[in-house]
Design a protein around this motif. Structure first.
Motif, PDB file in Angstrom:
ATOM      1  N   GLY A   1      12.131  49.480  56.655  1.00  0.00           N
ATOM      2  CA  GLY A   1      13.354  48.709  56.475  1.00  0.00           C
ATOM      3  C   GLY A   1      13.131  47.211  56.544  1.00  0.00           C
ATOM      4  N   GLU A   2      14.159  46.472  56.120  1.00  0.00           N
ATOM      5  CA  GLU A   2      14.099  45.011  56.164  1.00  0.00           C
ATOM      6  C   GLU A   2      14.406  44.520  57.574  1.00  0.00           C
ATOM      7  OE1 GLU A   2      16.471  43.124  53.227  1.00  0.00           O
ATOM      8  OE2 GLU A   2      15.723  44.369  51.584  1.00  0.00           O
ATOM      9  N   THR A   3      13.819  43.391  57.911  1.00  0.00           N
ATOM     10  CA  THR A   3      14.098  42.792  59.214  1.00  0.00           C
ATOM     11  C   THR A   3      14.796  41.456  59.031  1.00  0.00           C
ATOM     12  OG1 THR A   3      11.926  41.719  59.234  1.00  0.00           O
ATOM     13  CG2 THR A   3      12.106  43.866  60.305  1.00  0.00           C
ATOM     14  N   LYS A   4      15.719  41.169  59.917  1.00  0.00           N
ATOM     15  CA  LYS A   4      16.437  39.902  59.888  1.00  0.00           C
ATOM     16  C   LYS A   4      16.522  39.398  61.314  1.00  0.00           C
ATOM     17  CE  LYS A   4      19.931  39.476  56.606  1.00  0.00           C
ATOM     18  NZ  LYS A   4      21.340  39.575  56.218  1.00  0.00           N
ATOM     19  N   ALA A   5      16.246  38.108  61.497  1.00  0.00           N
ATOM     20  CA  ALA A   5      16.305  37.532  62.841  1.00  0.00           C
ATOM     21  C   ALA A   5      17.675  37.790  63.463  1.00  0.00           C
ATOM     22  CB  ALA A   5      16.030  36.032  62.780  1.00  0.00           C
ATOM     23  N   GLY A   6      17.663  38.270  64.701  1.00  0.00           N
ATOM     24  CA  GLY A   6      18.910  38.496  65.421  1.00  0.00           C
ATOM     25  C   GLY A   6      19.513  39.867  65.225  1.00  0.00           C
TER      26      GLY A   6
END
Length: 690
Positions: free
Chosen positions: A401-406
């Motif tokens: 999966g994609e990661t996003k800060a926070g």
């Protein structure tokens, strides 16, 4: 005379004062209180150990002395530390309350107190004391004539108990010295789990005395002897590091099946005419060690009793080599194509009321649990092993999966809510050659999570993953370090420690310090550039590499077939690294200039532009006797041409055709040259649009 001595010491201490933001500590401690004054080092500096530690502390303290002596050149009188309370009046006193055990959930805390006349380390165990010694080394300061430690009190402990690095030795075999120097770097960064990926489509890397075919037919001669494995596990133990082996099954099975095709899933149907009747036969598919990167169909047969017999015998031989509690069985990227095409496997699914391949894989994985329990091992696997029927004892390794800060990883949440312990690697894939900020701002437990205390406790920590399709022993260090230091800090330090400016500043010094323990990320770059330049001067190549980065997120390996396992990894892209240094500096300069177009800030910009024009001219000249430089020239020329136009606009205040600027800018965004991209593209775009 006494007055003069006191005056000298007073002057020294005054000059020795440092501020917290001048320290290059990593990971940053939980609590640090700097005081006035300093501890001055001399050749009489000695270490004493008390308490009830494991003997690893004696080697650790001795190595600390050697590294400190190497930095200061003081020729310490103390050579080796071999026992308890050898020097009761030593300036550095280390007290370990108990014998440290290698594993997670261990108390790794320590208290480091430096006063002007004494240094004291109090730790729950020798493992905490080893961490304290690394912090003390990082505290070393100097003035023009002397070395000293600032007086301080540090209270420290890790935020997460699993702080790992995975090295894939299957795709490209990594010799023992590569593994050991990376273990040393892990210890320097207080990382405590080494995940050793030993088996994949491209090779079997463990000596098997009872099943020698695995190395004879599936290793190309590159494997670790059992003696080497035992030695590496001991080496890791001495540094407080747990070793977790991985044998990837049931997918990624090309190498295993090259040796034992009879447990493979694929069948080939042969239609043979016999008179008027057509007869159908099946035969086993032959397998070969894979030479490409990617995901492939060879898969173990979960319906065949021989599969489990062989795996049980393998575990019986491999598990005793690794005394740790955990064993990784992979379980990822099984496409199930061979299962779908095999009528016997389909019949097996019906007979056992298995609705789909995921349930079939769960059946397979559950069969492995008692094999590992026999050796006191807990099973761990990539997130694909998780289903409603999977044992809650299995540890889920989150990676997709994609990661996003926070934001928190969905698979991580699913795992802990299902009752599984879990480890995060999603966002820590260092082989994707992304910038350090993408890893540093990726938190296993971001502030906005809604997990219960019980669910949070199931998140063990995280793990940097170094898949090796595109690295060799010469380049692997440059892909792991120094970015993994940021991951180490994310997993150790308080969640509020997240300042990228501070990180980058400290990382510069820490990167150099990694050379001290043998990491080759800096010096091997020179070797690569010398090869590319055909043994000519490399400065211009170095300059160009400082604004270029390798193509990211596997785009260099187009469709998994561009690079084979024996393709050269000695090219310009291999010499380049993420976080290109001059690109970062140029971006800072652009931001300053856009805020304030002073002459001083303008010069910062134009100096870069002039440098790139000169670099292009030099590379062009260099290429006349260096064929490997030729692929760089289109990108270098585009940058030089754009730089010339920008100089006319910024320096000469001339009107420049916007269409020309736009066209040149897009040429600078090309990904078609030398497997690299210009890391200054976005900064140039900001400059032009402004």
């Amino acid at each position: 005379m006494k007055y003069i001595f006191i005056l000298l010491i007073s002057t020294f201490l005054t000059n020795a004062q440092v501020k917290t933001d001048q320290l290059n500590l990593m990971p940053w401690p939980q609590s640090i209180n700097l005081n006035e004054g300093a501890f001055a080092l001399s050749k009489d500096f000695k270490v004493n150990i008390t308490g009830n530690p494991n003997s690893r502390i004696f080697n650790g303290a001795t190595q600390f002395l050697r590294r400190l002596d190497g930095r200061t050149g003081l020729f310490f009188n103390q050579g080796f530390i071999t026992g308890l309370n050898e020097v009761p009046n030593a300036q550095l006193q280390i007290n370990c309350e108990q014998n440290g055990k290698i594993g997670i959930y261990e108390d790794e805390s320590y208290r480091l107190e430096i006063s002007s006349g004494k240094i004291t380390i109090n730790a729950a165990s020798d493992i905490g004391a080893l961490h304290a010694l690394e912090t003390l080394l990082q505290m070393l300061q100097n003035n023009s004539t002397s070395y000293f430690f600032s007086t301080v009190v540090i209270e420290d402990f890790p935020r997460f108990s699993w702080r790992g690095l995975m090295i894939d030795a299957a795709r490209h075999f990594q010799p023992v010295d590569v593994i050991k120097r990376n273990l040393d770097a892990m210890a320097a960064m207080k990382m405590n789990v080494f995940h050793w990926h030993l088996v994949d489509d491209q090779g079997w890397r463990i000596e098997m005395k009872k099943h020698p075919k695995l190395t004879q037919l599936a290793s190309d001669g590159d494997f670790y002897t059992q003696e080497e494995i035992i030695n590496i596990v001991k080496y890791a133990d001495e540094r407080g590091i747990l070793v977790v082996p991985e044998i990837d099954v049931p997918g990624h099975g090309s190498a295993i099946l090259a040796a034992y095709p009879e447990i493979g899933s694929k069948v080939v149907k042969l239609n043979l005419n016999s008179g008027e009747k057509e007869q159908q036969f099946t035969q086993l598919q032959s397998y070969a060690v894979e030479r490409n990167a990617g995901v492939f169909t060879p898969t173990l047969d979960p319906s065949n009793p021989k599969t489990y017999q062989l795996l049980s015998e393998i575990f019986d031989e491999v598990c005793p080599l690794f005394p740790g509690k955990y064993f990784h069985i992979g379980g990822d990227e099984n496409e199930g194509k061979d299962w779908d095409a095999n009528p016997e496997i389909q019949e097996f699914k019906k007979k056992n009321k298995l609705a789909n391949n995921h349930e079939l894989q769960t059946y397979f994985t559950m069969r492995l649990i008692p094999m590992l329990k026999k050796h006191n091992k807990e099973l761990m696997g990539w997130e694909e092993i998780m289903t409603k029927n999977m044992s809650k004892e299995a540890i889920i390794h989150s990676w997709k999966g994609e990661t996003k800060a926070g934001t928190i990883s969905k698979s991580l949440v699913n795992a802990v809510k299902s009752g599984h312990k879990t480890v995060l690697s999603n966002g820590y894939y260092i082989d994707l050659v992304q910038g350090v900020e993408s890893h540093y701002l990726n938190d296993p437990l971001p502030k906005n999570n809604t997990l219960s205390a019980e669910e949070k406790a199931r998140i063990l920590g995280g793990e940097a993953t170094m898949w090796s399709e595109l690295v060799s022993p010469m380049t692997i260090d440059s892909r792991i370090w120094p970015r993994t230091c940021a991951i180490a800090e994310r997993l150790w330090s308080n969640e509020n420690i997240s300042d990228l400016v501070s990180l980058r500043k400290r990382l510069k010094t820490i990167s150099f310090r990694l050379e001290e323990v043998g990491i080759t990320h800096i010096k091997n770059k020179v070797v690569l550039l010398r090869n590319i330049s055909n043994n000519q001067k490399t400065q211009d190549l170095e300059d160009f590499s400082n604004i270029c980065e390798p193509l990211k997120i596997y785009s260099r390996n187009i469709k998994g077939t561009e690079y084979k396992m024996y393709s050269p990894l000695t090219l310009f892209a291999d010499a380049c690294t993420p976080d290109a240094t001059d690109a970062l500096d140029f971006d800072t300069a652009v931001n300053q200039y856009l805020k304030n177009k002073s002459l001083e800030n303008q010069l910062l910009i134009t100096d870069f532009l002039k440098k790139w024009i000169n670099t292009n001219a030099s590379l062009l000249q260099l290429s006349t006797n260096a064929p490997l430089v030729q692929p760089l020239l289109p990108l270098s020329k585009s940058l030089a041409d754009l730089s010339a136009q920008l100089l006319l606009k910024i320096d000469k205040k001339q009107t420049v055709n916007p269409a020309v600027l736009k066209d040149l800018l897009e040429q600078c965004n090309s990904k078609n040259h030398a497997d690299v991209e210009l890391a200054v593209y976005n900064s140039l775009k900001k400059l032009i649009q402004a």
